[in-house]
Design an enzyme around this catalytic site. Structure first.
Site, PDB file in Angstrom:
ATOM      1  N   PHE A 198       8.626  27.697   2.767  1.00  0.00           N
ATOM      2  CA  PHE A 198       9.469  26.558   2.426  1.00  0.00           C
ATOM      3  C   PHE A 198       9.110  25.918   1.089  1.00  0.00           C
ATOM      4  O   PHE A 198       9.684  24.891   0.734  1.00  0.00           O
ATOM      5  CB  PHE A 198       9.376  25.506   3.539  1.00  0.00           C
ATOM      6  CG  PHE A 198       9.640  26.069   4.912  1.00  0.00           C
ATOM      7  CD1 PHE A 198      10.928  26.368   5.320  1.00  0.00           C
ATOM      8  CD2 PHE A 198       8.594  26.328   5.782  1.00  0.00           C
ATOM      9  CE1 PHE A 198      11.172  26.898   6.584  1.00  0.00           C
ATOM     10  CE2 PHE A 198       8.824  26.853   7.047  1.00  0.00           C
ATOM     11  CZ  PHE A 198      10.120  27.137   7.442  1.00  0.00           C
TER      12      PHE A 198
ATOM     13  N   SER B 115       2.176  29.743   0.492  1.00  0.00           N
ATOM     14  CA  SER B 115       1.320  28.903  -0.346  1.00  0.00           C
ATOM     15  C   SER B 115      -0.068  29.509  -0.504  1.00  0.00           C
ATOM     16  O   SER B 115      -0.710  29.332  -1.553  1.00  0.00           O
ATOM     17  CB  SER B 115       1.234  27.491   0.223  1.00  0.00           C
ATOM     18  OG  SER B 115       0.762  27.505   1.554  1.00  0.00           O
TER      19      SER B 115
ATOM     20  N   ASP C  77      -0.770  20.508   4.127  1.00  0.00           N
ATOM     21  CA  ASP C  77       0.616  20.892   4.381  1.00  0.00           C
ATOM     22  C   ASP C  77       0.786  21.297   5.836  1.00  0.00           C
ATOM     23  O   ASP C  77       1.457  22.272   6.154  1.00  0.00           O
ATOM     24  CB  ASP C  77       1.017  22.050   3.450  1.00  0.00           C
ATOM     25  CG  ASP C  77       2.518  22.282   3.436  1.00  0.00           C
ATOM     26  OD1 ASP C  77       3.286  21.337   3.731  1.00  0.00           O
ATOM     27  OD2 ASP C  77       2.942  23.412   3.127  1.00  0.00           O
TER      28      ASP C  77
ATOM     29  N   HIS D 150       3.903  17.422  10.088  1.00  0.00           N
ATOM     30  CA  HIS D 150       4.280  16.224   9.348  1.00  0.00           C
ATOM     31  C   HIS D 150       4.584  15.020  10.232  1.00  0.00           C
ATOM     32  O   HIS D 150       5.247  14.075   9.799  1.00  0.00           O
ATOM     33  CB  HIS D 150       5.489  16.522   8.457  1.00  0.00           C
ATOM     34  CG  HIS D 150       5.165  17.426   7.302  1.00  0.00           C
ATOM     35  ND1 HIS D 150       3.893  17.829   7.012  1.00  0.00           N
ATOM     36  CD2 HIS D 150       5.960  17.998   6.358  1.00  0.00           C
ATOM     37  CE1 HIS D 150       3.917  18.626   5.944  1.00  0.00           C
ATOM     38  NE2 HIS D 150       5.155  18.734   5.537  1.00  0.00           N
TER      39      HIS D 150
ATOM     40  N   HIS E 163       1.723  18.141   0.114  1.00  0.00           N
ATOM     41  CA  HIS E 163       3.087  18.667   0.030  1.00  0.00           C
ATOM     42  C   HIS E 163       4.054  17.806   0.823  1.00  0.00           C
ATOM     43  O   HIS E 163       3.678  17.115   1.755  1.00  0.00           O
ATOM     44  CB  HIS E 163       3.124  20.101   0.549  1.00  0.00           C
ATOM     45  CG  HIS E 163       4.340  20.849   0.125  1.00  0.00           C
ATOM     46  ND1 HIS E 163       5.009  21.731   0.944  1.00  0.00           N
ATOM     47  CD2 HIS E 163       5.038  20.830  -1.057  1.00  0.00           C
ATOM     48  CE1 HIS E 163       6.039  22.242   0.290  1.00  0.00           C
ATOM     49  NE2 HIS E 163       6.081  21.701  -0.912  1.00  0.00           N
ATOM     50  N   ASP E 164       5.326  17.871   0.422  1.00  0.00           N
ATOM     51  CA  ASP E 164       6.428  17.172   1.098  1.00  0.00           C
ATOM     52  C   ASP E 164       6.258  15.659   1.067  1.00  0.00           C
ATOM     53  O   ASP E 164       6.461  14.966   2.073  1.00  0.00           O
ATOM     54  CB  ASP E 164       6.576  17.656   2.546  1.00  0.00           C
ATOM     55  CG  ASP E 164       7.036  19.106   2.614  1.00  0.00           C
ATOM     56  OD1 ASP E 164       7.736  19.543   1.685  1.00  0.00           O
ATOM     57  OD2 ASP E 164       6.688  19.792   3.584  1.00  0.00           O
TER      58      ASP E 164
END
Length: 207
Positions: A15, A47, A136, A139, A164-165
């Site tokens: 992603f 990643s 990451d 979440h 991330h995000d």
């Protein structure tokens, strides 16, 4: 070669947008302090390959920490559920075989060490200062805070924290990684580096 790993990362399932992946690679390559690169949350290895490219150039190892059962959003009935990743014998998601295929196909098994565990289970056993920590994982607010509490203290002074995000606007994405970013930056122990997209980078200046 590094170019081969970056090319493999670009087409690997996952992603992370290409510009953010390249930024992660550049951040890992630029770290000046000794130590391994560690990511929390690996999915199918995309990643990890960006980190592996940097590790190959700088003589480091990448350690990936993931229970490989998928995050909340990957479970049945959720937006990112992929039935092909369910192990029929146990009826649960298992991303480890796909992760291993990604790393092996890219020729990165010499620099990527996969640890299959929940991050908060491994963290108390970990004592080596990290040169880079990439957060990451899941979440949700609870799990993001748990990863922060478990791992940020293990980053060496001079090391880089990548998150991330991170979406300041709730309309763009979940707020748990943004909360981690705010808490870490507010600690006074980090300075912010230029980020890319939803990838935020911070350098540890004190402990």
């Amino acid at each position: 070669m590094t170019t081969d790993l970056l090319a493999a990362a670009a087409v690997a399932p996952g992603f992370m947008p290409p510009d953010e992946g390249r930024a992660l690679y550049a951040a890992a390559r630029a770290v000046q302090v000794p130590g391994p690169l560690l990511e929390v949350g690996s999915w199918l290895g995309k990643s990890a390959l960006y980190l592996a490219a940097a590790a190959r150039e700088t003589g480091r190892q990448v350690v990936t920490v993931d229970h490989h059962r998928g995050s909340e959003e990957h479970q049945p009935g959720w937006e990112y559920h992929d039935p092909s990743l369910v192990d029929p014998l146990v009826g649960r998601i298992d991303t480890l075989p796909g992760f291993r295929r990604t790393i092996a196909a890219a020729g990165a098994e010499d620099v990527v060490v996969a640890v299959v565990a929940r991050s908060e289970v491994l963290a108390p056993l970990w004592s080596t200062p990290l040169a880079l920590l990439f957060l990451d994982g899941s979440h949700t607010e609870e799990s993001a805070r748990r990863d922060q509490d478990a791992w940020v203290a293990k980053l060496a002074v001079g090391g880089t924290l990548a998150i991330h995000d991170v979406f300041p606007d709730p309309a763009d994405g979940g707020q748990a990684p943004f909360g981690v970013y705010q808490r870490v930056l507010g600690s006074g122990e980090f300075t912010e580096l230029p980020g890319t997209g939803s990838l935020r980078l911070l350098r540890r200046t004190s402990s």
